[in-house]
Design an enzyme around this catalytic site. Sequence first.
Site, mmCIF file in Angstrom:
data_model
loop_
_atom_site.group_PDB
_atom_site.id
_atom_site.type_symbol
_atom_site.label_atom_id
_atom_site.label_comp_id
_atom_site.label_asym_id
_atom_site.label_seq_id
_atom_site.Cartn_x
_atom_site.Cartn_y
_atom_site.Cartn_z
ATOM 1 N N ASN A 172 -6.002 -2.829 2.170
ATOM 2 C CA ASN A 172 -5.959 -4.280 2.304
ATOM 3 C C ASN A 172 -7.385 -4.806 2.411
ATOM 4 O OD1 ASN A 172 -3.166 -4.483 2.340
ATOM 5 N ND2 ASN A 172 -3.018 -4.489 4.565
ATOM 6 N N ARG A 219 0.831 -1.214 0.000
ATOM 7 C CA ARG A 219 0.000 0.000 0.000
ATOM 8 C C ARG A 219 0.861 1.258 0.000
ATOM 9 N NH1 ARG A 219 -3.344 -0.659 5.135
ATOM 10 N NH2 ARG A 219 -1.332 -1.509 5.718
#
Length: 106
Positions: free
Chosen positions: A49, A31
Amino acid sequence: MLLGRRLAAMTELLKSVDYEVFGTVQGVCFRMYTEGEAKKRGLVGWVKNTSKGTVTGQVQGPEEKVDAMKSWLSKVGSPSSRIDRADFSNEKTISKLEYSDFSIRY
């Protein structure tokens, strides 16, 4: 010359696409790297996520830059990630950006 560039930028097609990346993409800074790559390319959107071990999100910006980001999400990712595949959906042309920046969602 600058005026020509501004006009070209104003007429550039904006694109939006949703994505989900499969493989070893959690616990490997995926990320953070995605956010950095998107910002470097001048794109907006988000990444997060999922509970099933994937990373999902949306990216928006000029068509060429979105296409380059799709390639990055499919093939590069973070240094420790292993990308099995990336699925893209809801790909469309948009008239204006729906976000002001790119962020990590929790």
